[in-house]
Design a protein around this motif. Structure first.
Motif, PDB file in Angstrom:
ATOM      1  N   ILE A  57       0.844  -1.203   0.000  1.00 18.28           N
ATOM      2  CA  ILE A  57       0.000   0.000   0.000  1.00 18.28           C
ATOM      3  C   ILE A  57       0.876   1.248   0.000  1.00 18.28           C
ATOM      4  CG2 ILE A  57      -1.621   1.359   1.391  1.00 18.28           C
ATOM      5  CD1 ILE A  57      -2.886  -1.364   2.208  1.00 18.28           C
ATOM      6  N   ALA A  58       1.927   1.249   0.819  1.00 20.32           N
ATOM      7  CA  ALA A  58       2.847   2.394   0.861  1.00 20.32           C
ATOM      8  C   ALA A  58       3.499   2.613  -0.502  1.00 20.32           C
ATOM      9  CB  ALA A  58       3.909   2.179   1.934  1.00 20.32           C
ATOM     10  N   LEU A  59       3.843   1.528  -1.178  1.00 22.62           N
ATOM     11  CA  LEU A  59       4.432   1.636  -2.516  1.00 22.62           C
ATOM     12  C   LEU A  59       3.451   2.291  -3.479  1.00 22.62           C
ATOM     13  CD1 LEU A  59       6.909   0.863  -4.253  1.00 22.62           C
ATOM     14  CD2 LEU A  59       5.759  -1.288  -4.734  1.00 22.62           C
ATOM     15  N   ASN A  60       2.196   1.866  -3.426  1.00 24.67           N
ATOM     16  CA  ASN A  60       1.169   2.428  -4.305  1.00 24.67           C
ATOM     17  C   ASN A  60       0.902   3.899  -3.977  1.00 24.67           C
ATOM     18  OD1 ASN A  60      -1.015   2.898  -5.960  1.00 24.67           O
ATOM     19  ND2 ASN A  60      -2.055   1.001  -5.454  1.00 24.67           N
ATOM     20  N   VAL A  61       0.816   4.238  -2.705  1.00 27.66           N
ATOM     21  CA  VAL A  61       0.562   5.624  -2.289  1.00 27.66           C
ATOM     22  C   VAL A  61       1.703   6.534  -2.754  1.00 27.66           C
ATOM     23  CG1 VAL A  61       0.463   7.147  -0.262  1.00 27.66           C
ATOM     24  CG2 VAL A  61      -0.953   5.088  -0.344  1.00 27.66           C
ATOM     25  N   ASN A  62       2.938   6.076  -2.564  1.00 22.77           N
ATOM     26  CA  ASN A  62       4.078   6.894  -2.984  1.00 22.77           C
ATOM     27  C   ASN A  62       4.155   7.032  -4.493  1.00 22.77           C
ATOM     28  OD1 ASN A  62       5.578   7.848  -0.590  1.00 22.77           O
ATOM     29  ND2 ASN A  62       5.541   5.673  -0.090  1.00 22.77           N
ATOM     30  N   GLU A  63       3.727   6.006  -5.218  1.00 25.75           N
ATOM     31  CA  GLU A  63       3.664   6.116  -6.682  1.00 25.75           C
ATOM     32  C   GLU A  63       2.681   7.212  -7.084  1.00 25.75           C
ATOM     33  OE1 GLU A  63       2.421   3.494 -10.623  1.00 25.75           O
ATOM     34  OE2 GLU A  63       2.063   2.675  -8.635  1.00 25.75           O
ATOM     35  N   ARG A  64       1.517   7.219  -6.436  1.00 26.28           N
ATOM     36  CA  ARG A  64       0.511   8.259  -6.735  1.00 26.28           C
ATOM     37  C   ARG A  64       1.027   9.646  -6.358  1.00 26.28           C
ATOM     38  NH1 ARG A  64      -4.432   6.214  -9.078  1.00 26.28           N
ATOM     39  NH2 ARG A  64      -4.224   3.977  -8.765  1.00 26.28           N
ATOM     40  N   ASN A  65       1.746   9.733  -5.237  1.00 27.35           N
ATOM     41  CA  ASN A  65       2.315  11.020  -4.833  1.00 27.35           C
ATOM     42  C   ASN A  65       3.328  11.517  -5.861  1.00 27.35           C
ATOM     43  OD1 ASN A  65       0.801  11.133  -2.509  1.00 27.35           O
ATOM     44  ND2 ASN A  65       2.415  10.328  -1.190  1.00 27.35           N
ATOM     45  N   ALA A  66       4.133  10.612  -6.396  1.00 25.25           N
ATOM     46  CA  ALA A  66       5.107  10.990  -7.418  1.00 25.25           C
ATOM     47  C   ALA A  66       4.396  11.471  -8.676  1.00 25.25           C
ATOM     48  CB  ALA A  66       6.025   9.813  -7.740  1.00 25.25           C
ATOM     49  N   GLN A  67       3.322  10.786  -9.072  1.00 20.65           N
ATOM     50  CA  GLN A  67       2.563  11.200 -10.247  1.00 20.65           C
ATOM     51  C   GLN A  67       1.954  12.581 -10.042  1.00 20.65           C
ATOM     52  OE1 GLN A  67      -0.170   7.946 -10.660  1.00 20.65           O
ATOM     53  NE2 GLN A  67       1.246   6.712 -11.875  1.00 20.65           N
ATOM     54  N   ALA A  68       1.418  12.830  -8.854  1.00 17.03           N
ATOM     55  CA  ALA A  68       0.821  14.135  -8.564  1.00 17.03           C
ATOM     56  C   ALA A  68       1.880  15.233  -8.577  1.00 17.03           C
ATOM     57  CB  ALA A  68       0.112  14.099  -7.211  1.00 17.03           C
ATOM     58  N   SER A  69       3.036  14.957  -7.997  1.00 19.42           N
ATOM     59  CA  SER A  69       4.114  15.952  -7.982  1.00 19.42           C
ATOM     60  C   SER A  69       4.626  16.227  -9.389  1.00 19.42           C
ATOM     61  CB  SER A  69       5.256  15.471  -7.088  1.00 19.42           C
ATOM     62  OG  SER A  69       4.832  15.407  -5.741  1.00 19.42           O
TER      63      SER A  69
END
Length: 105
Positions: A74-86
């Motif tokens: 889940i942390a991996l997926n959340v951080n992936e989404r954060n990178a996409q948003a940034s």
């Protein structure tokens, strides 16, 4: 923690950079945890079926490991989404700066 102050393109670039760095760190940490748990599972000897009291303890340990692995995924997926948003913030800030330069030129 670093503070992002001010308004405008400069702060948008800084916020995007800060977000990308945090996401990258989070992805690295989650991936490392997943790899470590996978290696531990591969190396761990098969546990024989034991008495009822031991089975409860073994079941608790496997559930704990499963939960930690799920948390890391889940942390991996959340951080992936954060990178996409940034990255999207960075793209918008770049477009905004280009528009400002075109208007002023």
């Amino acid at each position: 923690m670093t503070s992002i102050d001010g308004l405008g393109a400069g702060s948008a670039f800084a916020a995007a950079q800060y977000g990308l760095q945090n996401a990258s760190d989070g992805i690295s940490q989650a991936a490392s945890n997943i790899a470590q748990r996978t290696a531990e599972d591969a190396v761990a000897p098969a546990q024989p079926i034991a008495t009822n009291t031991d089975t409860t303890n073994t079941s608790s340990n496997s559930t704990s490991t499963s939960t930690r692995l799920t948390d890391d995924l889940i942390a991996l997926n959340v951080n992936e989404r954060n990178a996409q948003a940034s990255a999207k913030v960075l793209g918008v800030a770049d477009e905004m700066l280009g528009t400002i330069i075109d208007v002023l030129a």
